[in-house]
Design a protein around this motif. Structure first.
Motif, PDB file in Angstrom:
ATOM      1  N   ASP A 196       0.909  -1.068   0.125  1.00 59.88           N
ATOM      2  CA  ASP A 196      -0.059   0.074  -0.012  1.00 59.88           C
ATOM      3  C   ASP A 196       0.744   1.391  -0.011  1.00 59.88           C
ATOM      4  OD1 ASP A 196      -1.776   2.005   0.331  1.00 59.88           O
ATOM      5  OD2 ASP A 196      -2.603   1.227   2.081  1.00 59.88           O
ATOM      6  N   GLY A 197       1.052   1.889  -1.295  1.00 62.64           N
ATOM      7  CA  GLY A 197       1.972   2.814  -1.252  1.00 62.64           C
ATOM      8  C   GLY A 197       1.489   4.042  -0.589  1.00 62.64           C
ATOM      9  N   GLN A 198       0.169   4.290  -0.536  1.00 62.53           N
ATOM     10  CA  GLN A 198      -0.404   5.485   0.227  1.00 62.53           C
ATOM     11  C   GLN A 198       0.133   5.631   1.436  1.00 62.53           C
ATOM     12  OE1 GLN A 198      -2.990   7.249  -1.225  1.00 62.53           O
ATOM     13  NE2 GLN A 198      -4.228   5.724  -2.433  1.00 62.53           N
ATOM     14  N   PHE A 325       6.451  -7.735   7.269  1.00 64.35           N
ATOM     15  CA  PHE A 325       5.941  -6.282   7.069  1.00 64.35           C
ATOM     16  C   PHE A 325       6.743  -5.285   7.044  1.00 64.35           C
ATOM     17  CE2 PHE A 325       4.459  -2.200   8.782  1.00 64.35           C
ATOM     18  CZ  PHE A 325       3.495  -1.819   8.079  1.00 64.35           C
ATOM     19  N   GLY A 326       7.023  -4.470   6.214  1.00 62.14           N
ATOM     20  CA  GLY A 326       7.783  -3.414   6.135  1.00 62.14           C
ATOM     21  C   GLY A 326       7.340  -2.183   5.279  1.00 62.14           C
ATOM     22  N   ALA A 327       8.353  -1.256   5.175  1.00 66.18           N
ATOM     23  CA  ALA A 327       8.231  -0.034   4.348  1.00 66.18           C
ATOM     24  C   ALA A 327       7.339  -0.256   3.124  1.00 66.18           C
ATOM     25  CB  ALA A 327       9.332   0.765   4.256  1.00 66.18           C
ATOM     26  N   GLY A 328       6.649   0.662   2.647  1.00 62.40           N
ATOM     27  CA  GLY A 328       5.816   0.633   1.452  1.00 62.40           C
ATOM     28  C   GLY A 328       4.570   1.187   1.582  1.00 62.40           C
ATOM     29  N   PHE A 329       3.694   0.701   2.630  1.00 59.76           N
ATOM     30  CA  PHE A 329       3.947  -0.484   3.305  1.00 59.76           C
ATOM     31  C   PHE A 329       3.895  -2.081   2.401  1.00 59.76           C
ATOM     32  CE2 PHE A 329       2.336   1.751   7.013  1.00 59.76           C
ATOM     33  CZ  PHE A 329       3.518   1.980   7.664  1.00 59.76           C
TER      34      PHE A 329
END
Ligand code: UT7
Length: 338
Positions: A196-198, A325-329
């Protein structure tokens, strides 16, 4: 037509020898305490890359161990996938440096950038290449030199991260189908990926392709370090890792009760406990080493898996749930039968 199934033929890890304990932050002028860090994260110490240690060198250590356990020579590798948020160079991919270090002349090599979920993304891509028949033997490494990108003056982030690498060699097994009886099938039984790039602004790091013109200031400006809205990230991590656990279990037609060992991304013991509770998996079936390594981003599950195999926690026949789970998300999961 029966599709080949990918299975884990060997695991490995490569971690630096240098240990930085919570108590060592005082000598670095960071205002924090051992008790604060343990209470909020469960971390006691982490490893830091030393002189001459790079993302590629840690990746090579992990890869060599995984290849040895799998009985695979460098020349057998069809593909090398390297997940990292800390490539040694932005161009070319660090995966080709790894290829050269290993002497894997036949392999195609590329990096994957999906932050802490990147290793599971990499395994998922590799599994697809094996299932399609395009490759038979694939090395997937997660390697991170987080110490190079954290802001050592920001106590809210610098206490969390560590350096290291984890690897698997995946091989093709041609007779078992993914759709066989889930209680008996072996190999990678299910995979799940989402992003989810938002929400990218909650955990990010600037780079060369941004809208800011390149100047010398970019190189000296502290603003190029990792930035994180910790509390927000925490909430999303619990929610998304819980969803990921459900989806991998559903995909394998299993429940939490069927899982022998859960190996989650090691960011924070409270996130791990919440995810395990959601999936109905008791903590004695969850492998935790965040206390000794901190958050090594996409290396964390590979390091933990290799330790779990070495300690006999994961053995022939074990059904294992991996969740990240990580950045991006980004978030991802899979069920693997060993
Ligand atoms: O790899 C996946 C991505 N990352 C994560 O999963 C990390 C997710 N987030 C977390 O794990 C937690 O949010 C943290 C461990 C980062 C922080 O814990 P928290 O309970 O959310 O603390 P907070 O950020 O809300 O800060 C609470 C207080 C603040 O002080 P005030 O404003 O209440 O006076 C901070 O300034 O703790 C302070 N603080 C510290 N104190 C001592 C922040 N860092 C430190 C520190 N030592 N290292």
């Amino acid at each position: 037509m029966k599709r080949p199934v990918a299975y884990v033929a060997g695991t490995g890890r490569g971690v630096p020898a240098t240990v930085l304990t919570n108590h060592d932050f005082a000598s670095r002028g960071i205002e924090t305490t051992h008790d604060w860090i343990v209470e909020r994260t469960g971390i006691h110490e982490r490893r830091l890359a030393g002189e001459g240690e790079s993302t590629c060198s840690m990746a090579a250590d992990a890869a060599r161990r995984a290849m040895e356990k799998a009985g695979v020579q460098a020349g057998d590798l069809d593909v090398i996938v390297l997940s990292t948020a800390t490539p040694d160079r932005l161009l070319p991919a660090t995966a080709v440096d790894l290829q050269a270090a290993l002497g894997a002349q036949r392999a195609a090599a590329f990096d994957i950038s999906a932050a802490c979920s990147g290793w599971l993304y990499g395994i998922t891509v590799a599994e697809g290449l094996i299932a399609s028949g395009a490759a038979q033997t694939i090395l997937v490494v997660g390697a991170e030199k987080m110490s190079a990108i954290v802001d050592w003056s920001d106590r809210a982030t610098c206490v969390l991260f560590g350096d290291g690498a984890g690897a698997v060699v995946l091989k093709a097994r041609d007779h078992t189908r993914r759709t066989d009886d889930p209680k008996h099938a072996k190999g990678i039984l299910s995979t799940f990926m989402r992003s989810d790039g938002q929400l990218a602004e909650l955990l990010w790091r600037p780079a060369g392709g941004a809208t800011v013109p390149f100047t010398e200031a970019v190189l000296t400006d502290r603003s190029h370090f990792v930035k994180m809205a910790g509390r927000e990230v925490f909430k999303h991590a619990v929610r998304s890792m819980s969803e990921a656990a459900d989806r991998a279990l559903d995909g394998a037609r299993l429940t939490g009760a069927d899982i022998d060992v859960m190996i989650p991304h090691q960011a924070n013991v409270r996130i791990i406990e919440a995810t395990a509770k959601h999936a109905n998996i008791p903590m004695d079936k969850v492998y935790v080493n965040v206390d000794r390594f901190g958050n090594t981003s996409s290396a964390s599950i590979g390091i933990a898996l290799d330790e779990a195999v070495e300690r006999g926690r994961v053995k022939e026949g074990s059904t294992v749930l991996l969740v990240a789970f990580g950045a991006g998300f980004t978030w991802a999961s899979m069920v693997v039968r060993f």
